[in-house]
Scaffold this active site. Structure first.
Site, short mmCIF file in Angstrom:
data_model
loop_
_atom_site.label_atom_id
_atom_site.label_comp_id
_atom_site.label_asym_id
_atom_site.label_seq_id
_atom_site.Cartn_x
_atom_site.Cartn_y
_atom_site.Cartn_z
N ASP A 44 0.83 -1.20 0.00
CA ASP A 44 0.00 0.00 0.00
C ASP A 44 0.87 1.26 0.00
OD1 ASP A 44 -2.06 1.81 0.26
OD2 ASP A 44 -2.30 1.50 2.41
N ASP A 237 -1.84 5.56 -5.31
CA ASP A 237 -2.10 4.72 -4.14
C ASP A 237 -2.43 3.29 -4.56
OD1 ASP A 237 -2.91 3.55 -1.79
OD2 ASP A 237 -4.67 4.82 -1.49
#
Length: 449
Positions: A44, A237
């Site tokens: 992430d 992201d």
């Protein structure tokens, strides 16, 4: 020298963790000397904590049992992290990590998750998260050094990592791993991408915030003010599944796709993500939809380049119905807190997070192929003379500053309430016949009654 990290281990008497092929965009680790479990870890770039499940949960099959590790050390400090979807609470600790090709054992911060809500979901195949963003996003505060910062500090590798994400329906780097990808620490792996690498500056070092100049649906420019694309931020992201767009931009994209598409009668539920669109099995809907292009400012700020995804990436296969229908979802959603270039887009590209030079790079991924057709494109350079010199200006305040302001407002409210409380408890100047101030004169007592 870059490190293409291989799969690895953690816990037990000998601790090691290493990454390479990332099933479903995830790195994984396992216990080493007395192997008891393998934990898949979601990579992430939109958060900064390294955290793993440390307790049973209905939606995961195994977890990291800290009691079996001779090297894990708890700091006794609690931590809670909230994401766009879901949250968890746990405890901070440290453990030793051995990464192949890097000499020595590293000590890293790790959060052990004991409770969560909406974080672990039915059908997910991961039991933890590896946050690779900057310290400013670390919880409970920026003193918690993120994983990659620890790796760079304790080794001689450059402050660069890169991701190849090969999602469902895309060709993987090897036939042995049909759905996977790679996490490369310390540099760039040229065999994972095609053509040139195009870089855009990192605007702010918290998320990987970039600057979007415009969007096109097909060859149609949305013609919005460029600040619309960047409020309150535009970030890259990997932990976000969809391409998320600010509300005004999302509405313009849906309108343009509806107008451009050969299908005119799509229900609003499809665009809103509450309904699927289905075709007879074997039919594909992608010919009905246009490509989508995002223009990013170049490192030469007077120029830009565009990354384009074909509908194979944003009209996403989900399931079949009774073996007769293939169903698809819309891989774009509206966002109240900024534009997010998530997995929907990233699966088309090999993405380099060059923190040393404060830039993010994009190149066409070798696995961005569906049915022999490339599903992503990059082109440029283009002049950016027709857009503002700073499209990110005028956005909302960043989260850490908002926290400071919020805490200040709370403090002011507390002071005001204390003053009011003092005014309430002070006795009134009304006296009884003896001239004494009695309990009956207390406003607080009367209010309690």
């Amino acid at each position: 020298m870059e490190r293409v990290l291989d799969y690895g281990a953690m816990g037990g008497s000998n601790v090691g963790m290493f990454f390479q092929k990332i099933p479903d965009q995830r790195a994984f680790f396992s216990k080493s000397s007395d192997v008891r479990s393998i934990l898949n870890i979601l990579v992430d770039t939109g958060s900064s904590n390294f955290a793993v499940a440390a307790a049973a949960h209905p939606f995961i099959t195994h977890f990291f049992n800290t009691a079996l590790s001779s090297t894990y050390k708890s700091t006794g400090r609690g931590v809670a992290v909230k994401y766009t979807q879901g949250n968890w609470e746990g405890e901070l600790g440290t453990d030793r990590v051995l990464i192949p090709s890097i000499a020595g054992t590293l000590t890293i911060n790790i959060a052990t998750i004991f409770s969560s809500d909406g974080f672990f979901l039915p059908g997910v195949n991961w039991q933890g998260i590896l946050g690779l963003a900057y310290p400013l996003l670390a919880r409970p505060d920026s003193s918690v050094e993120p994983f990659f910062n620890s790796v760079v500090r304790q080794t001689d590798i450059p402050d660069v990592f890169s991701l190849q994400m090969c999602g469902a329906g895309l060709s993987a780097s090897t036939t042995a791993d049909p759905t996977g990808g790679s996490l490369v620490m310390g540099g760039v792996e040229p065999t994972l991408y095609l053509g040139s690498m195009w870089y855009t500056p990192i605007k702010e070092e918290w998320y990987y915030q970039v600057e979007v100049l415009k969007l096109e649906v097909g060859d149609q420019n949305l013609n919005l003010d460029c600040k619309e694309y960047n409020k309150d931020k535009a970030i890259v992201d990997s932990g976000t599944t969809l391409l998320r767009l600010p509300v005004n931009v999302f509405s313009a994209v849906v309108e343009a796709i509806s107008r451009t598409s050969l299908i005119q009668d799509f229900t609003s539920g499809f665009w809103g993500g509450t309904k699927l669109a289905c075709w007879l099995k074997g039919e594909t809907p992608w010919r009905f939809f246009p490509k989508l292009s995002i223009y990013l400012r170049g490192t030469n700020t007077s120029q830009s380049f565009k990354i384009s995804i074909l509908p194979q990436l944003y009209i996403q296969p989900i399931t079949d119905v009774d073996g007769t229908l293939d169903c698809f979802r819309f891989g774009i959603s509206s966002s109240a807190n900024g534009l997010v270039i998530g997995a929907t887009v990233m699966e088309g590209f090999y993405v380099v997070f060059d923190r040393a030079e404060k830039r993010v790079g994009f190149a066409v991924s070798r696995c961005a192929v569906n049915g022999g057709i490339a599903v992503s494109e990059i082109s440029g350079p283009f002049s950016s003379a027709d857009v503002a010199s700073d499209c990110a200006a005028g956005g909302l305040l960043k989260e850490p500053l908002l926290w400071v302001i919020s805490y200040a407002l709370v403090a002011v409210c507390v002071v005001v309430l204390l003053i009011l409380l003092l005014l309430l408890v002070l006795p009134c100047r009304h006296r009884d016949r003896s001239g004494e101030i009695t309990d009956e004169s207390s406003l607080v007592r009367h209010r309690i009654k």
